[in-house]
Design a protein around this motif. Structure first.
Motif, PDB file in Angstrom:
ATOM      1  N   LEU A 195      12.640 100.567  46.954  1.00 41.47           N
ATOM      2  CA  LEU A 195      11.994 100.511  45.639  1.00 41.47           C
ATOM      3  C   LEU A 195      12.254 101.795  44.871  1.00 41.47           C
ATOM      4  CD1 LEU A 195      10.076  99.373  43.493  1.00 41.47           C
ATOM      5  CD2 LEU A 195       8.156 100.230  44.868  1.00 41.47           C
ATOM      6  N   ASP A 196      12.064 102.919  45.513  1.00 46.80           N
ATOM      7  CA  ASP A 196      12.256 104.205  44.835  1.00 46.80           C
ATOM      8  C   ASP A 196      13.690 104.375  44.335  1.00 46.80           C
ATOM      9  OD1 ASP A 196       9.629 104.846  45.334  1.00 46.80           O
ATOM     10  OD2 ASP A 196      10.064 105.937  47.189  1.00 46.80           O
ATOM     11  N   THR A 197      14.640 103.909  45.135  1.00 44.06           N
ATOM     12  CA  THR A 197      16.050 104.003  44.735  1.00 44.06           C
ATOM     13  C   THR A 197      16.310 103.172  43.489  1.00 44.06           C
ATOM     14  OG1 THR A 197      16.782 104.377  47.011  1.00 44.06           O
ATOM     15  CG2 THR A 197      18.427 103.568  45.450  1.00 44.06           C
ATOM     16  N   HIS A 198      15.758 101.961  43.458  1.00 44.89           N
ATOM     17  CA  HIS A 198      15.964 101.101  42.291  1.00 44.89           C
ATOM     18  C   HIS A 198      15.248 101.652  41.057  1.00 44.89           C
ATOM     19  CE1 HIS A 198      17.618  98.135  45.097  1.00 44.89           C
ATOM     20  NE2 HIS A 198      18.109  97.534  44.032  1.00 44.89           N
ATOM     21  N   ILE A 199      14.091 102.259  41.248  1.00 43.06           N
ATOM     22  CA  ILE A 199      13.407 102.899  40.118  1.00 43.06           C
ATOM     23  C   ILE A 199      14.266 104.039  39.564  1.00 43.06           C
ATOM     24  CG2 ILE A 199      11.461 104.391  39.501  1.00 43.06           C
ATOM     25  CD1 ILE A 199      10.574 101.543  39.581  1.00 43.06           C
ATOM     26  N   LYS A 200      14.862 104.799  40.465  1.00 40.31           N
ATOM     27  CA  LYS A 200      15.738 105.907  40.054  1.00 40.31           C
ATOM     28  C   LYS A 200      16.933 105.394  39.256  1.00 40.31           C
ATOM     29  CE  LYS A 200      18.350 109.812  41.970  1.00 40.31           C
ATOM     30  NZ  LYS A 200      18.743 110.525  43.223  1.00 40.31           N
ATOM     31  N   LEU A 201      17.565 104.314  39.754  1.00 39.48           N
ATOM     32  CA  LEU A 201      18.715 103.729  39.058  1.00 39.48           C
ATOM     33  C   LEU A 201      18.298 103.149  37.708  1.00 39.48           C
ATOM     34  CD1 LEU A 201      20.403 101.913  42.093  1.00 39.48           C
ATOM     35  CD2 LEU A 201      21.263 103.950  40.897  1.00 39.48           C
ATOM     36  N   LEU A 202      17.131 102.524  37.690  1.00 49.19           N
ATOM     37  CA  LEU A 202      16.629 101.920  36.454  1.00 49.19           C
ATOM     38  C   LEU A 202      16.350 102.995  35.409  1.00 49.19           C
ATOM     39  CD1 LEU A 202      15.701  99.450  34.875  1.00 49.19           C
ATOM     40  CD2 LEU A 202      13.490  99.608  36.044  1.00 49.19           C
ATOM     41  N   ARG A 203      15.742 104.085  35.835  1.00 46.44           N
ATOM     42  CA  ARG A 203      15.485 105.187  34.912  1.00 46.44           C
ATOM     43  C   ARG A 203      16.782 105.738  34.327  1.00 46.44           C
ATOM     44  NH1 ARG A 203      10.672 108.025  38.441  1.00 46.44           N
ATOM     45  NH2 ARG A 203       8.924 107.401  37.092  1.00 46.44           N
ATOM     46  N   ARG A 204      17.801 105.831  35.166  1.00 49.59           N
ATOM     47  CA  ARG A 204      19.098 106.319  34.699  1.00 49.59           C
ATOM     48  C   ARG A 204      19.667 105.367  33.642  1.00 49.59           C
ATOM     49  NH1 ARG A 204      23.179 107.103  39.407  1.00 49.59           N
ATOM     50  NH2 ARG A 204      21.586 108.649  39.989  1.00 49.59           N
ATOM     51  N   SER A 205      19.506 104.053  33.876  1.00 51.05           N
ATOM     52  CA  SER A 205      20.037 103.058  32.938  1.00 51.05           C
ATOM     53  C   SER A 205      19.296 103.085  31.603  1.00 51.05           C
ATOM     54  CB  SER A 205      19.922 101.654  33.548  1.00 51.05           C
ATOM     55  OG  SER A 205      20.703 101.545  34.721  1.00 51.05           O
TER      56      SER A 205
END
Length: 228
Positions: A195-205
């Motif tokens: 979850l944290d990894t996807h949140i990080k990627l989403l924030r970058r996007s």
């Protein structure tokens, strides 16, 4: 329950159908001629789900009234007529009429026709185009498109799912368990780091609009906007 506009110049028929339709739980509005029906639609275009329209009426006939209404709104339409000529039916269908009932008819038959028409219309209805906007961030739920300051963001399918779930539940504290269960499903075998990894990627996007994703220490995350 459907919102029905019943248009007929015969008061007795209007009263009979209104009583029967209301007994079945529908909301019925009456109009005694085509001009009145058109005026009702001009006043409130989305007020009715279906129009039951007599063909032969003074001032403005049913076919002409339907043609005018179709310029304003797109309700389902059932035409009523004492005549059963093929020409009338073809003309009605060319106008976008959904069904054609020849008088005399029973209230029960008419309500069955209403149910059949509405069932058909609802099955083929185009989904409403849903958009969310906050500052320079635009999310097209229907098309699954996210744009940041006018530029389309390249999100993975899971990033879309995560973002859409958070936006649909914006300004609500979402626990890690809630996010994992609703985005990944009950059969998810990963851990919180996924979850944290996807949140990080989403924030970058999301670039500058990553600020909308707020971390709640020890709890999870919240998609937080003001006035959106």
């Amino acid at each position: 329950m459907y919102r029905i506009l019943f248009v007929d110049d015969e008061a007795k028929i209007r009263l009979l159908i209104r009583k029967y339709a209301e007994f079945e739980g529908h909301e019925v509005t009456e109009a005694e001629n085509g001009m009145e029906a058109v005026r009702l639609f001009r006043r409130t275009p989305d007020a009715f789900d279906i129009v039951i329209m007599d063909v032969m009426m003074p001032e403005l006939d049913g076919f002409s009234a339907v043609a005018e209404i179709k310029k304003i709104a797109s309700p389902a339409v059932i035409m009523l007529s004492a005549r059963g000529e093929e020409y009338d039916k073809i003309h009605g269908f060319e106008l976008g009429v959904d069904d054609y009932v020849v008088k005399p008819f029973s209230p029960k038959e008419l309500m069955m026709r209403v149910a059949a028409v509405m069932s058909r219309v609802q099955r083929t209805a185009i989904p409403k185009h849903e958009l969310f906007r906050a500052e320079g961030l635009t999310i097209d739920f229907t098309g699954r498109i996210v744009t940041v300051d006018g530029v389309r963001a390249d999100l993975s399918p899971k990033e879309y799912d995560l973002l859409f779930y958070m936006v649909n539940n914006r300004n609500i504290a979402l626990t890690r368990e809630m996010l994992i269960t609703n985005v990944w499903g009950y059969d998810f075998y990963g851990d919180d780091r996924t979850l944290d990894t996807h949140i990080k990627l989403l924030r970058r996007s999301l670039g500058p609009y990553s600020k909308f994703i707020v971390t709640l220490r020890g709890v999870g995350y919240r998609f937080e906007t003001h006035g959106a």
